[in-house]
Every structure is written in structure tokens, then in C-alpha cells.
Scaffold this motif. Structure first.
Motif, PDB file in Angstrom:
ATOM      1  N   SER A 110      -4.301  -9.684  -4.900  1.00 49.65           N
ATOM      2  CA  SER A 110      -2.889  -9.902  -4.606  1.00 49.65           C
ATOM      3  C   SER A 110      -1.997  -9.099  -5.541  1.00 49.65           C
ATOM      4  O   SER A 110      -1.040  -8.445  -5.099  1.00 49.65           O
ATOM      5  CB  SER A 110      -2.565 -11.399  -4.730  1.00 49.65           C
ATOM      6  OG  SER A 110      -1.186 -11.619  -4.597  1.00 49.65           O
ATOM      7  N   GLU A 111      -2.298  -9.119  -6.833  1.00 46.97           N
ATOM      8  CA  GLU A 111      -1.497  -8.379  -7.804  1.00 46.97           C
ATOM      9  C   GLU A 111      -1.641  -6.877  -7.606  1.00 46.97           C
ATOM     10  O   GLU A 111      -0.661  -6.126  -7.687  1.00 46.97           O
ATOM     11  CB  GLU A 111      -1.880  -8.770  -9.232  1.00 46.97           C
ATOM     12  CG  GLU A 111      -1.560 -10.213  -9.593  1.00 46.97           C
ATOM     13  CD  GLU A 111      -0.077 -10.545  -9.489  1.00 46.97           C
ATOM     14  OE1 GLU A 111       0.759  -9.703  -9.858  1.00 46.97           O
ATOM     15  OE2 GLU A 111       0.241 -11.652  -9.027  1.00 46.97           O
ATOM     16  N   LEU A 112      -2.857  -6.401  -7.330  1.00 45.00           N
ATOM     17  CA  LEU A 112      -3.059  -4.978  -7.077  1.00 45.00           C
ATOM     18  C   LEU A 112      -2.342  -4.544  -5.800  1.00 45.00           C
ATOM     19  O   LEU A 112      -1.850  -3.412  -5.722  1.00 45.00           O
ATOM     20  CB  LEU A 112      -4.547  -4.654  -6.987  1.00 45.00           C
ATOM     21  CG  LEU A 112      -5.314  -4.665  -8.310  1.00 45.00           C
ATOM     22  CD1 LEU A 112      -6.806  -4.478  -8.050  1.00 45.00           C
ATOM     23  CD2 LEU A 112      -4.801  -3.592  -9.248  1.00 45.00           C
ATOM     24  N   GLY A 119       6.033   7.118  -3.999  1.00 43.69           N
ATOM     25  CA  GLY A 119       5.320   8.362  -3.768  1.00 43.69           C
ATOM     26  C   GLY A 119       4.194   8.608  -4.762  1.00 43.69           C
ATOM     27  O   GLY A 119       3.669   9.715  -4.854  1.00 43.69           O
ATOM     28  N   TRP A 120       3.829   7.587  -5.493  1.00 39.30           N
ATOM     29  CA  TRP A 120       2.745   7.698  -6.465  1.00 39.30           C
ATOM     30  C   TRP A 120       1.445   7.259  -5.812  1.00 39.30           C
ATOM     31  O   TRP A 120       1.418   6.785  -4.693  1.00 39.30           O
ATOM     32  CB  TRP A 120       3.016   6.819  -7.680  1.00 39.30           C
ATOM     33  CG  TRP A 120       4.268   7.140  -8.421  1.00 39.30           C
ATOM     34  CD1 TRP A 120       5.056   8.240  -8.298  1.00 39.30           C
ATOM     35  CD2 TRP A 120       4.894   6.314  -9.406  1.00 39.30           C
ATOM     36  NE1 TRP A 120       6.121   8.160  -9.147  1.00 39.30           N
ATOM     37  CE2 TRP A 120       6.052   6.993  -9.849  1.00 39.30           C
ATOM     38  CE3 TRP A 120       4.596   5.087  -9.963  1.00 39.30           C
ATOM     39  CZ2 TRP A 120       6.907   6.477 -10.809  1.00 39.30           C
ATOM     40  CZ3 TRP A 120       5.443   4.572 -10.929  1.00 39.30           C
ATOM     41  CH2 TRP A 120       6.574   5.260 -11.348  1.00 39.30           C
ATOM     42  N   THR A 121       0.341   7.393  -6.542  1.00 35.90           N
ATOM     43  CA  THR A 121      -0.950   6.899  -6.059  1.00 35.90           C
ATOM     44  C   THR A 121      -1.471   5.846  -7.035  1.00 35.90           C
ATOM     45  O   THR A 121      -1.190   5.901  -8.230  1.00 35.90           O
ATOM     46  CB  THR A 121      -1.986   8.028  -5.934  1.00 35.90           C
ATOM     47  OG1 THR A 121      -2.109   8.689  -7.188  1.00 35.90           O
ATOM     48  CG2 THR A 121      -1.580   9.030  -4.874  1.00 35.90           C
ATOM     49  N   LEU A 122      -2.206   4.905  -6.499  1.00 40.87           N
ATOM     50  CA  LEU A 122      -2.805   3.840  -7.306  1.00 40.87           C
ATOM     51  C   LEU A 122      -4.275   4.147  -7.495  1.00 40.87           C
ATOM     52  O   LEU A 122      -4.989   4.462  -6.542  1.00 40.87           O
ATOM     53  CB  LEU A 122      -2.637   2.485  -6.621  1.00 40.87           C
ATOM     54  CG  LEU A 122      -3.289   1.284  -7.304  1.00 40.87           C
ATOM     55  CD1 LEU A 122      -2.651   1.028  -8.669  1.00 40.87           C
ATOM     56  CD2 LEU A 122      -3.160   0.041  -6.438  1.00 40.87           C
ATOM     57  N   ILE A 168       1.925  -1.351  -3.173  1.00 42.11           N
ATOM     58  CA  ILE A 168       3.174  -1.236  -2.418  1.00 42.11           C
ATOM     59  C   ILE A 168       4.233  -0.523  -3.250  1.00 42.11           C
ATOM     60  O   ILE A 168       4.924   0.376  -2.760  1.00 42.11           O
ATOM     61  CB  ILE A 168       3.655  -2.627  -1.952  1.00 42.11           C
ATOM     62  CG1 ILE A 168       2.682  -3.172  -0.902  1.00 42.11           C
ATOM     63  CG2 ILE A 168       5.074  -2.561  -1.401  1.00 42.11           C
ATOM     64  CD1 ILE A 168       2.869  -4.641  -0.580  1.00 42.11           C
ATOM     65  N   LEU A 169       4.351  -0.894  -4.505  1.00 37.28           N
ATOM     66  CA  LEU A 169       5.338  -0.263  -5.389  1.00 37.28           C
ATOM     67  C   LEU A 169       5.039   1.221  -5.578  1.00 37.28           C
ATOM     68  O   LEU A 169       5.936   2.059  -5.418  1.00 37.28           O
ATOM     69  CB  LEU A 169       5.367  -0.966  -6.748  1.00 37.28           C
ATOM     70  CG  LEU A 169       6.262  -0.331  -7.803  1.00 37.28           C
ATOM     71  CD1 LEU A 169       7.725  -0.396  -7.377  1.00 37.28           C
ATOM     72  CD2 LEU A 169       6.057  -1.020  -9.144  1.00 37.28           C
ATOM     73  N   ASN A 196      -5.176   2.628   0.797  1.00 38.24           N
ATOM     74  CA  ASN A 196      -4.544   1.578   1.601  1.00 38.24           C
ATOM     75  C   ASN A 196      -4.937   0.217   1.036  1.00 38.24           C
ATOM     76  O   ASN A 196      -5.873   0.095   0.249  1.00 38.24           O
ATOM     77  CB  ASN A 196      -4.909   1.699   3.087  1.00 38.24           C
ATOM     78  CG  ASN A 196      -6.390   1.634   3.345  1.00 38.24           C
ATOM     79  OD1 ASN A 196      -7.063   0.703   2.913  1.00 38.24           O
ATOM     80  ND2 ASN A 196      -6.923   2.624   4.053  1.00 38.24           N
ATOM     81  N   ILE A 197      -4.214  -0.781   1.451  1.00 36.36           N
ATOM     82  CA  ILE A 197      -4.421  -2.128   0.901  1.00 36.36           C
ATOM     83  C   ILE A 197      -5.815  -2.664   1.225  1.00 36.36           C
ATOM     84  O   ILE A 197      -6.428  -3.349   0.416  1.00 36.36           O
ATOM     85  CB  ILE A 197      -3.313  -3.085   1.401  1.00 36.36           C
ATOM     86  CG1 ILE A 197      -1.975  -2.679   0.777  1.00 36.36           C
ATOM     87  CG2 ILE A 197      -3.635  -4.524   1.061  1.00 36.36           C
ATOM     88  CD1 ILE A 197      -0.797  -3.498   1.217  1.00 36.36           C
ATOM     89  N   ASP A 198      -6.346  -2.321   2.397  1.00 38.28           N
ATOM     90  CA  ASP A 198      -7.676  -2.807   2.769  1.00 38.28           C
ATOM     91  C   ASP A 198      -8.758  -2.311   1.809  1.00 38.28           C
ATOM     92  O   ASP A 198      -9.768  -2.980   1.615  1.00 38.28           O
ATOM     93  CB  ASP A 198      -8.018  -2.397   4.196  1.00 38.28           C
ATOM     94  CG  ASP A 198      -7.139  -3.099   5.213  1.00 38.28           C
ATOM     95  OD1 ASP A 198      -6.716  -4.238   4.944  1.00 38.28           O
ATOM     96  OD2 ASP A 198      -6.872  -2.504   6.269  1.00 38.28           O
TER      97      ASP A 198
END
Length: 56
Positions: free
Chosen positions: A19-21, A32-35, A26-27, A44-46
Motif C-alpha cells: 500500500s505504501e509503495l 515523471g520519475w520512476t520507482l 503514484i507520486l 505499474n502497480i501490479d
């Protein structure tokens, strides 16, 4: 340890981390950044649910 193993503590912690990730994803995506988590690029979130370090 036995009580922890049979409780939902680990599952709840894993769900909270995802949930936190997701919020970070999303942020960062909005800006325009990457996680990247544990050297894994999150596209993607999945993908968060399938990160190797989060698998049970």
C-alpha cells in the motif's frame, strides 16, 4: 515465533508495504520519475505484488 507464524502479522505487514509503495508509485509516476525497489524497476502497480523480495 510460533504465534507470529500463525497470526496475520506478516500478511498485514506485506499488505501495508504494498500500500505504501503504491502511494510512492503514484507520486513518482505523476512527477515523471520512476520507482525502483530493491533494484527492481516498478512499471505499474501490479508489479508491486510480484516483487521478489515481497513474495512469501
Amino acid at each position: 515465533m510460533k504465534k507470529i507464524e500463525v497470526s496475520d502479522l506478516k500478511s498485514n505487514a506485506q499488505n501495508r508495504l504494498i500500500s505504501e509503495l503504491s502511494k510512492f508509485y503514484i507520486l513518482t509516476n505523476t512527477m515523471g520519475w520512476t520507482l525502483e525497489y530493491s533494484q527492481n524497476l516498478v512499471r505499474n502497480i501490479d508489479q508491486l505484488k510480484n516483487l521478489p523480495s515481497l513474495k512469501k
